[in-house]
Write an enzyme that holds these catalytic residues in place. Structure first.
Site, PDB file in Angstrom:
ATOM      1  N   ASP A 140       6.640   2.955   3.980  1.00  0.00           N
ATOM      2  CA  ASP A 140       6.719   4.407   3.843  1.00  0.00           C
ATOM      3  C   ASP A 140       8.159   4.901   3.680  1.00  0.00           C
ATOM      4  O   ASP A 140       8.454   5.675   2.765  1.00  0.00           O
ATOM      5  CB  ASP A 140       6.081   5.051   5.082  1.00  0.00           C
ATOM      6  CG  ASP A 140       6.052   6.563   5.027  1.00  0.00           C
ATOM      7  OD1 ASP A 140       5.050   7.122   4.559  1.00  0.00           O
ATOM      8  OD2 ASP A 140       7.051   7.187   5.440  1.00  0.00           O
ATOM      9  N   VAL A 200       3.849   9.360   3.290  1.00  0.00           N
ATOM     10  CA  VAL A 200       3.576   8.684   2.017  1.00  0.00           C
ATOM     11  C   VAL A 200       2.411   7.716   2.195  1.00  0.00           C
ATOM     12  O   VAL A 200       1.479   7.682   1.375  1.00  0.00           O
ATOM     13  CB  VAL A 200       4.827   7.956   1.504  1.00  0.00           C
ATOM     14  CG1 VAL A 200       4.511   7.182   0.236  1.00  0.00           C
ATOM     15  CG2 VAL A 200       5.954   8.946   1.236  1.00  0.00           C
ATOM     16  N   ASP A 201       2.437   6.921   3.253  1.00  0.00           N
ATOM     17  CA  ASP A 201       1.335   6.002   3.540  1.00  0.00           C
ATOM     18  C   ASP A 201       0.008   6.737   3.658  1.00  0.00           C
ATOM     19  O   ASP A 201      -1.002   6.339   3.060  1.00  0.00           O
ATOM     20  CB  ASP A 201       1.598   5.264   4.860  1.00  0.00           C
ATOM     21  CG  ASP A 201       2.469   4.035   4.694  1.00  0.00           C
ATOM     22  OD1 ASP A 201       2.544   3.505   3.575  1.00  0.00           O
ATOM     23  OD2 ASP A 201       3.079   3.610   5.687  1.00  0.00           O
ATOM     24  N   LEU A 202      -0.011   7.788   4.465  1.00  0.00           N
ATOM     25  CA  LEU A 202      -1.277   8.469   4.742  1.00  0.00           C
ATOM     26  C   LEU A 202      -1.783   9.238   3.533  1.00  0.00           C
ATOM     27  O   LEU A 202      -2.994   9.335   3.300  1.00  0.00           O
ATOM     28  CB  LEU A 202      -1.114   9.397   5.951  1.00  0.00           C
ATOM     29  CG  LEU A 202      -0.672   8.675   7.233  1.00  0.00           C
ATOM     30  CD1 LEU A 202      -0.662   9.628   8.420  1.00  0.00           C
ATOM     31  CD2 LEU A 202      -1.586   7.484   7.527  1.00  0.00           C
ATOM     32  N   GLY A 243      -3.411   6.694   1.402  1.00  0.00           N
ATOM     33  CA  GLY A 243      -4.727   6.349   1.921  1.00  0.00           C
ATOM     34  C   GLY A 243      -5.788   7.336   1.484  1.00  0.00           C
ATOM     35  O   GLY A 243      -6.878   6.954   1.036  1.00  0.00           O
TER      36      GLY A 243
END
Length: 395
Positions: A142, A170-172, A175
């Site tokens: 991230d 950014v990761d979430l 997802g």
């Protein structure tokens, strides 16, 4: 009520945040999610953050992104492990992985390999910089994409080094993007019978978060810098100091600003150049300084109540404990409750609600490999064969 994805089989080969969060959301929607982990160590997320007996021996981040899943250990470097994976994929609806580009192909589990086993399969890959191009071979997390995308450069007060956003946004975001792609692919398959490959990346996610900054640069050439809690779009639109903390005040229109000034009982905030929107934009720093002198006379709750009465956008800057315990989150169904070891535990729910096919908390994050034997048995392996697989480290 029936879950919308009941009967959908998901294989989750992903690790850490983005992929597991996507798979968890599908599980919340009723899918049967089987998490595939390395024997002996599992998803690296298991050891991130605080460990506590109440965390069942692994960290809160793993708990946060792995409910409604079963766990199976599988060594994809072994012939036996890959053969088991192919059997699972042949009967799956969705496969999710977030290895470096080419890793699943190296295992003989790439899309072109497994689509022959299962033409209806929705095969999902989540990469750092994408599956093609000069940076496709690079792994990243991230923070790396916050830096690469320019997000870190616009985060902070502008008077020091670049800052990371406090959460792994950014990761979430990636997802949730993957979930959208999966659901669209399921609709397409229901209409045509065809599976497909769905890809996303942290780069695409970060670019989407930065989209309106990029657009302005492409049109005007202007490069935005960090502004703390402020925004270039309007003023006042940021956190202001109070007697006991900070409160965000957002008054982007002339009408709302007039109501804000009235509520603060500060008529001097309407003297030129602060009396027009253009004047406030051109004299941002001066306005913020004068307005901060006013808000320091009140508590955060007093500012909140004054702004609320005149319908000016306002929020108290809360810490994690205050936000997690605020009754509004509970009121909208934003918290799942589950009894674990005789105690009521809370978990953040999926970020949407559905009236006819609601999300549900069925099981907490699983212990490593808790369902390995159960899955192998369902594939037709005998007790002796299962014991042998454990013995040689394939599972």
């Amino acid at each position: 009520m029936k879950s919308v994805l009941a009967g959908t089989k998901v294989l989750d080969f992903s690790r850490i945040f983005a992929g597991p969060d996507a798979a968890q959301t599908l599980g919340d929607l009723g899918a049967d999610v089987l998490k595939i982990e390395d024997p002996g160590k599992g998803d690296g997320c298991r050891s991130l953050g605080t460990t506590d007996p109440k965390m069942m021996g692994y960290g809160p981040t793993f708990q946060a992104f792995n409910r409604n899943k079963r766990s199976m250990t599988l060594d994809l470097k072994s012939d036996e492990g890959r053969e088991i994976a192919r059997k699972l994929i042949a009967d799956a609806d969705v496969v999710i992985s977030n290895f470096r580009t080419g890793t699943m192909d190296k295992f003989g589990l790439g899309y072109e390999d497994v689509r022959k086993l299962n033409p209806r399969l929705i095969y999902c890959e989540l990469h750092a910089f994408g599956d093609k191009g000069p940076m496709s071979h690079i792994g990243a997390n991230d923070l790396q994409l916050q830096a690469h995308s320019g997000l870190a450069a616009i985060t902070g007060d502008g008077n020091g080094p670049p800052n990371r956003a406090g959460s792994a946004i950014v990761d979430l975001h990636a997802g949730m993007s993957l979930v959208a792609g999966v659901l669209a692919a399921i609709i397409h398959r229901d209409r045509t019978g065809e599976g497909q490959k769905v890809t996303t990346s942290l780069l695409q996610s970060s670019a989407h978060l930065m989209g309106y900054f990029y657009q302005e640069y492409w049109v005007t050439g202007y490069v935005h810098r960090a502004m703390g809690t402020a925004t270039h779009l309007s003023v006042p639109n940021q956190a202001f100091p109070t007697k006991d903390g900070y409160t965000v005040i957002i008054a982007p229109t002339q009408e709302m600003y007039l109501r804000c000034v009235e509520a603060l009982e500060a008529p001097h905030l309407l003297t030129p150049p602060f009396d027009t929107r253009e004047g406030r934009m051109q004299n941002r720093d001066a306005l913020i300084e004068v307005m901060s002198e006013v808000t320091r006379q009140f508590t955060s709750q007093e500012v909140y109540e004054r702004m609320g009465r005149v319908k000016v956008n306002v929020a108290i800057v809360q810490d994690v404990a205050q936000a997690a315990n605020h009754p509004q989150l509970e009121a909208i169904g934003g918290i799942h409750h589950a009894e674990i070891d005789g105690e009521d535990r809370r978990f953040v729910a999926s970020p949407f609600t559905m009236s006819e096919t609601p999300t549900a908390f069925r099981t907490p994050a699983p212990r490593l490999g808790a369902h390995t034997d159960e899955v192998l048995s369902s594939l037709g392996y005998s007790a002796e064969e299962i014991a042998a697989l454990h013995q040689n480290g394939a599972v």
